[in-house]
Scaffold this active site. Structure first.
Site, PDB file in Angstrom:
ATOM      1  N   TYR A   1      60.284 -36.105 -20.200  1.00  0.00           N
ATOM      2  CA  TYR A   1      58.961 -36.244 -19.586  1.00  0.00           C
ATOM      3  C   TYR A   1      58.451 -37.692 -19.677  1.00  0.00           C
ATOM      4  O   TYR A   1      57.460 -38.032 -19.039  1.00  0.00           O
ATOM      5  CB  TYR A   1      57.940 -35.332 -20.263  1.00  0.00           C
TER       6      TYR A   1
ATOM      7  N   LEU B   1      52.039 -18.973 -13.571  1.00  0.00           N
ATOM      8  CA  LEU B   1      51.181 -18.536 -12.465  1.00  0.00           C
ATOM      9  C   LEU B   1      51.861 -18.705 -11.109  1.00  0.00           C
ATOM     10  O   LEU B   1      51.215 -18.669 -10.074  1.00  0.00           O
ATOM     11  CB  LEU B   1      49.857 -19.315 -12.492  1.00  0.00           C
TER      12      LEU B   1
ATOM     13  N   ASN C   1      41.789 -20.490 -18.926  1.00  0.00           N
ATOM     14  CA  ASN C   1      43.095 -20.032 -19.401  1.00  0.00           C
ATOM     15  C   ASN C   1      43.018 -19.553 -20.841  1.00  0.00           C
ATOM     16  O   ASN C   1      43.644 -18.549 -21.206  1.00  0.00           O
ATOM     17  CB  ASN C   1      44.121 -21.154 -19.262  1.00  0.00           C
TER      18      ASN C   1
END
Length: 289
Positions: free
Chosen positions: A51, A192, A244
């Site tokens: 990342y 999701l 969330n």
């Protein structure tokens, strides 16, 4: 502040059921939004050497600890190694490099990120990192059942986690059933549906949301946690971060859980058997700011 439940892994340690992932976030975005997440109550952080933002994650973590917002022991920090780090002779050095970039004495969880390369030989280096106290738990990401079994054939420490794509249209019941004897905890990325808005229009999800007074997205997250899956819903919006977290307060009935589990499967991504080009690219993970 919402209390985040935990699951017990096969090594007896616990893992928070909801976390904040920093995939595809720039270092500047991490510095802003990870701190927002920690301030809201997130305690599980998921990054990776690929990342290119481990340095920024470490800066935010250390700052939050120095500010008295959280202690290191209250945080659960995960990183992942890309396949170029797997060969045994390289793996130990790259674990040390990840710890150095993060500025941490230990990781709560370290994963092999992709199921390619020398993961069988490298697993011993992961185990040695546990034995040395550098890593508390080790696991895998994107590994299918057959490749997990290859690790199990040589392991003295069973993988504690497998992080894979999980949502109601890709519930991964098959692999979870095949490996039920291992006690592996599953983490779901893209929980999701990665922008698949039609997922949130599924009748079983909408009905549960209306009954519970929750949003369809909250119902999906609540379903995954009810199934024992750790979730990382991606957002840079503090309002959505809070929503969330609030999903953890949504209680679904057994019938609702079963109805969501019965949604027709429509996988939109499968991990290929052969390594794609982006996995084979050699990267200098030290080049972070």
């Amino acid at each position: 502040m919402t209390t985040i439940p935990s699951f017990t892994m096969n090594n007896g340690r616990t893992i928070p059921a909801l976390g904040y992932g920093v995939f595809q976030m720039t270092s500047d975005e991490v510095r802003t939004h990870l701190r927002q997440a920690i301030d809201l109550g997130y305690r599980h952080i998921d990054t990776a050497n690929a990342y290119f933002n481990e340095v920024a994650v470490g800066e935010v973590v250390r700052e939050a600890i120095a500010d008295g917002v959280v202690t290191r022991e209250e945080l659960f920090i995960t990183s992942k190694l890309f396949p170029q780090s797997y060969p045994y002779a390289q793996c130990g050095a790259d674990i040390d490099a990840t710890l150095e970039r993060l500025g941490l004495d230990y990781l709560d969880l370290l994963l092999f990120h992709q199921p390619y390369g020398e993961y069988v030989s490298g697993w011993r280096a992961m185990e040695e990192a546990v034995e040395a106290g550098k890593v508390r738990s080790i696991g895998l990401s994107n590994f299918n059942a057959a490749k997990v079994r290859q690790i199990l054939d040589v392991a003295t420490i069973t993988p504690a986690v497998n992080q894979i794509l999980i949502n109601p249209r890709q519930n991964q019941h098959e692999i979870r059933t095949k490996l039920a004897d291992t006690g592996i905890v599953y983490e779901g990325w893209y929980p999701l549906g990665h922008g698949d808005k039609t997922l949130l229009e599924e009748p079983a999800i909408v009905a549960a949301a209306e009954r519970a007074g929750a949003s369809p997205a909250q119902v999906v997250l609540a379903w995954e946690v009810a199934e024992g899956v750790v979730v990382f819903p991606k957002t840079l919006n503090p309002t959505h971060m809070a929503e969330n977290l609030a999903a953890l307060n949504v209680a679904l009935t057994d019938e609702e859980i079963a109805a969501i589990s019965a949604i027709e499967q429509a996988p939109y991504y499968e991990v290929p058997d052969e390594a794609p080009a982006f996995v084979l690219t050699h990267n200098d993970y030290s080049q972070q700011r």
